[in-house]
Motif scaffolding. Structure first.
Motif, PDB file in Angstrom:
ATOM      1  N   VAL A 105       5.353 -27.619  -0.153  1.00  0.00           N
ATOM      2  CA  VAL A 105       6.294 -28.282  -1.072  1.00  0.00           C
ATOM      3  C   VAL A 105       7.548 -27.445  -1.230  1.00  0.00           C
ATOM      4  O   VAL A 105       8.680 -27.962  -1.198  1.00  0.00           O
ATOM      5  N   VAL A 106       7.336 -26.139  -1.418  1.00  0.00           N
ATOM      6  CA  VAL A 106       8.495 -25.242  -1.570  1.00  0.00           C
ATOM      7  C   VAL A 106       9.337 -25.243  -0.298  1.00  0.00           C
ATOM      8  O   VAL A 106      10.585 -25.306  -0.336  1.00  0.00           O
ATOM      9  N   LEU A 107       8.664 -25.199   0.853  1.00  0.00           N
ATOM     10  CA  LEU A 107       9.376 -25.213   2.137  1.00  0.00           C
ATOM     11  C   LEU A 107      10.150 -26.509   2.328  1.00  0.00           C
ATOM     12  O   LEU A 107      11.334 -26.499   2.724  1.00  0.00           O
ATOM     13  N   MET A 108       9.491 -27.622   2.008  1.00  0.00           N
ATOM     14  CA  MET A 108      10.161 -28.932   2.128  1.00  0.00           C
ATOM     15  C   MET A 108      11.345 -29.020   1.172  1.00  0.00           C
ATOM     16  O   MET A 108      12.397 -29.573   1.510  1.00  0.00           O
ATOM     17  N   SER A 109      11.167 -28.474  -0.024  1.00  0.00           N
ATOM     18  CA  SER A 109      12.269 -28.478  -0.994  1.00  0.00           C
ATOM     19  C   SER A 109      13.448 -27.668  -0.476  1.00  0.00           C
ATOM     20  O   SER A 109      14.626 -28.081  -0.602  1.00  0.00           O
ATOM     21  N   CYS A 110      13.125 -26.519   0.127  1.00  0.00           N
ATOM     22  CA  CYS A 110      14.188 -25.685   0.695  1.00  0.00           C
ATOM     23  C   CYS A 110      14.909 -26.415   1.843  1.00  0.00           C
ATOM     24  O   CYS A 110      16.151 -26.386   1.950  1.00  0.00           O
ATOM     25  N   VAL A 111      14.127 -27.073   2.690  1.00  0.00           N
ATOM     26  CA  VAL A 111      14.711 -27.819   3.811  1.00  0.00           C
ATOM     27  C   VAL A 111      15.579 -28.949   3.297  1.00  0.00           C
ATOM     28  O   VAL A 111      16.717 -29.173   3.785  1.00  0.00           O
ATOM     29  N   MET A 112      15.064 -29.683   2.300  1.00  0.00           N
ATOM     30  CA  MET A 112      15.843 -30.798   1.729  1.00  0.00           C
ATOM     31  C   MET A 112      17.124 -30.282   1.077  1.00  0.00           C
ATOM     32  O   MET A 112      18.211 -30.896   1.220  1.00  0.00           O
ATOM     33  N   ALA A 113      17.008 -29.185   0.354  1.00  0.00           N
ATOM     34  CA  ALA A 113      18.191 -28.606  -0.290  1.00  0.00           C
ATOM     35  C   ALA A 113      19.196 -28.158   0.765  1.00  0.00           C
ATOM     36  O   ALA A 113      20.420 -28.360   0.614  1.00  0.00           O
ATOM     37  N   PHE A 114      18.708 -27.557   1.844  1.00  0.00           N
ATOM     38  CA  PHE A 114      19.591 -27.124   2.916  1.00  0.00           C
ATOM     39  C   PHE A 114      20.282 -28.312   3.576  1.00  0.00           C
ATOM     40  O   PHE A 114      21.503 -28.282   3.842  1.00  0.00           O
ATOM     41  N   LEU A 115      19.528 -29.387   3.831  1.00  0.00           N
ATOM     42  CA  LEU A 115      20.097 -30.589   4.456  1.00  0.00           C
ATOM     43  C   LEU A 115      21.144 -31.235   3.540  1.00  0.00           C
ATOM     44  O   LEU A 115      22.219 -31.676   3.999  1.00  0.00           O
ATOM     45  N   LEU A 116      20.815 -31.311   2.250  1.00  0.00           N
ATOM     46  CA  LEU A 116      21.791 -31.880   1.292  1.00  0.00           C
ATOM     47  C   LEU A 116      23.050 -31.017   1.229  1.00  0.00           C
ATOM     48  O   LEU A 116      24.179 -31.538   1.191  1.00  0.00           O
ATOM     49  N   PHE A 117      22.860 -29.727   1.195  1.00  0.00           N
ATOM     50  CA  PHE A 117      24.002 -28.810   1.161  1.00  0.00           C
ATOM     51  C   PHE A 117      24.847 -28.960   2.424  1.00  0.00           C
ATOM     52  O   PHE A 117      26.087 -28.998   2.373  1.00  0.00           O
ATOM     53  N   ARG A 118      24.172 -29.073   3.564  1.00  0.00           N
ATOM     54  CA  ARG A 118      24.873 -29.227   4.828  1.00  0.00           C
ATOM     55  C   ARG A 118      25.621 -30.562   4.876  1.00  0.00           C
ATOM     56  O   ARG A 118      26.767 -30.619   5.351  1.00  0.00           O
ATOM     57  N   ARG A 119      25.002 -31.630   4.399  1.00  0.00           N
ATOM     58  CA  ARG A 119      25.654 -32.946   4.380  1.00  0.00           C
ATOM     59  C   ARG A 119      26.886 -32.926   3.483  1.00  0.00           C
ATOM     60  O   ARG A 119      27.928 -33.513   3.827  1.00  0.00           O
ATOM     61  N   ARG A 120      26.777 -32.282   2.347  1.00  0.00           N
ATOM     62  CA  ARG A 120      27.927 -32.193   1.435  1.00  0.00           C
ATOM     63  C   ARG A 120      29.078 -31.413   2.069  1.00  0.00           C
ATOM     64  O   ARG A 120      30.252 -31.771   1.928  1.00  0.00           O
ATOM     65  N   ASN A 121      28.694 -30.352   2.737  1.00  0.00           N
ATOM     66  CA  ASN A 121      29.732 -29.567   3.430  1.00  0.00           C
ATOM     67  C   ASN A 121      30.444 -30.406   4.494  1.00  0.00           C
ATOM     68  O   ASN A 121      31.676 -30.338   4.648  1.00  0.00           O
ATOM     69  N   ARG A 122      29.720 -31.176   5.256  1.00  0.00           N
ATOM     70  CA  ARG A 122      30.309 -32.019   6.294  1.00  0.00           C
ATOM     71  C   ARG A 122      31.218 -33.090   5.685  1.00  0.00           C
ATOM     72  O   ARG A 122      32.327 -33.330   6.189  1.00  0.00           O
ATOM     73  N   SER A 123      30.681 -33.695   4.590  1.00  0.00           N
ATOM     74  CA  SER A 123      31.522 -34.738   3.962  1.00  0.00           C
ATOM     75  C   SER A 123      32.792 -34.124   3.355  1.00  0.00           C
ATOM     76  O   SER A 123      33.879 -34.723   3.384  1.00  0.00           O
ATOM     77  N   GLY A 124      32.691 -32.895   2.870  1.00  0.00           N
ATOM     78  CA  GLY A 124      33.872 -32.220   2.324  1.00  0.00           C
ATOM     79  C   GLY A 124      34.871 -31.892   3.407  1.00  0.00           C
ATOM     80  O   GLY A 124      36.093 -32.016   3.204  1.00  0.00           O
ATOM     81  N   ARG A 125      34.429 -31.496   4.568  1.00  0.00           N
ATOM     82  CA  ARG A 125      35.318 -31.197   5.680  1.00  0.00           C
ATOM     83  C   ARG A 125      36.035 -32.464   6.166  1.00  0.00           C
ATOM     84  O   ARG A 125      37.229 -32.432   6.489  1.00  0.00           O
TER      85      ARG A 125
END
Length: 203
Positions: A178-198
């Motif tokens: 669960v912790v690993l999946m949460s980290c992966v999801m958080a990383f993916l969300l962070f990455r998506r936000r960064n892309r949309s910001g660019r």
């Protein structure tokens, strides 16, 4: 005449001695004979109460062959009181309680022979012989059963402990996933936000 007088006195005295010795042999060698070991303290005082509370008697009248108490408290080791009970210690075997009427009845009731102390018949001590038989039966029949039950219980406890341990390990694994999946999801969300910001910047 003097000779016959002395002879009569001698015969009376000898008769009394014979009667005294025979009556003495009818009494227990120990005043605590026939008494349960846990009850010996009750009979150690100088004046003892009958257990039914009817009256009291002195300790020298304990097992003296005369019934003082209606309930037979004073005669556990003789057959003087019909209501009294005789305790066979039967060391090496199972203790036993008899009615006092079976004391010195010329039949061996106790395996230690303590109920026939007047020596009219010979009662050899068979307690240890019978005790070995009982111990053998106990070892062969009862103990393996108990061991198997204990083994089953122990194995049941072990399996239960194993299940609990496995559940704990599974819980750790699940929490880790669960912790690993949460980290992966958080990383993916962070990455998506960064892309949309660019993309917005380039527009």
């Amino acid at each position: 005449m003097e000779t016959s007088f002395f002879f009569n006195i001698f015969s009376v005295v000898s008769t009394c001695l014979i009667f005294g010795s025979s009556s003495a042999s009818l009494l227990p060698t120990s005043p605590f004979l026939g008494i349960h070991p846990q009850e010996e303290g009750y009979f150690k005082s100088e004046v003892i109460k009958c257990k039914d509370g009817s009256k009291s008697f002195t300790r020298d009248r304990l097992n003296d062959g005369f019934c003082d108490c209606i309930d037979g408290t004073d005669e556990p080791g003789t057959s003087a009181c019909p209501a009294s009970k005789f305790y066979c210690k039967n060391v090496g075997n199972i203790p036993q309680v008899l009615f006092s009427s079976r004391v010195n009845d010329h039949f061996c009731d106790c395996c230690d022979g303590s109920d026939e102390y007047d020596r009219v018949i010979n009662c050899p001590n068979t307690c240890f012989k019978d005790g070995k038989t009982l111990q053998k039966i106990d070892n062969n029949l009862i103990r393996p059963h108990l061991v198997s039950v204990d083994a089953r219980e122990a194995s049941g406890r072990m399996s239960l402990e194993d299940v609990i341990q496995k559940l704990k390990e599974l819980k750790i694994v699940v929490v880790g996933e669960v912790v690993l999946m949460s980290c992966v999801m958080a990383f993916l969300l962070f990455r998506r936000r960064n892309r949309s910001g660019r993309r917005r910047r380039y527009r």
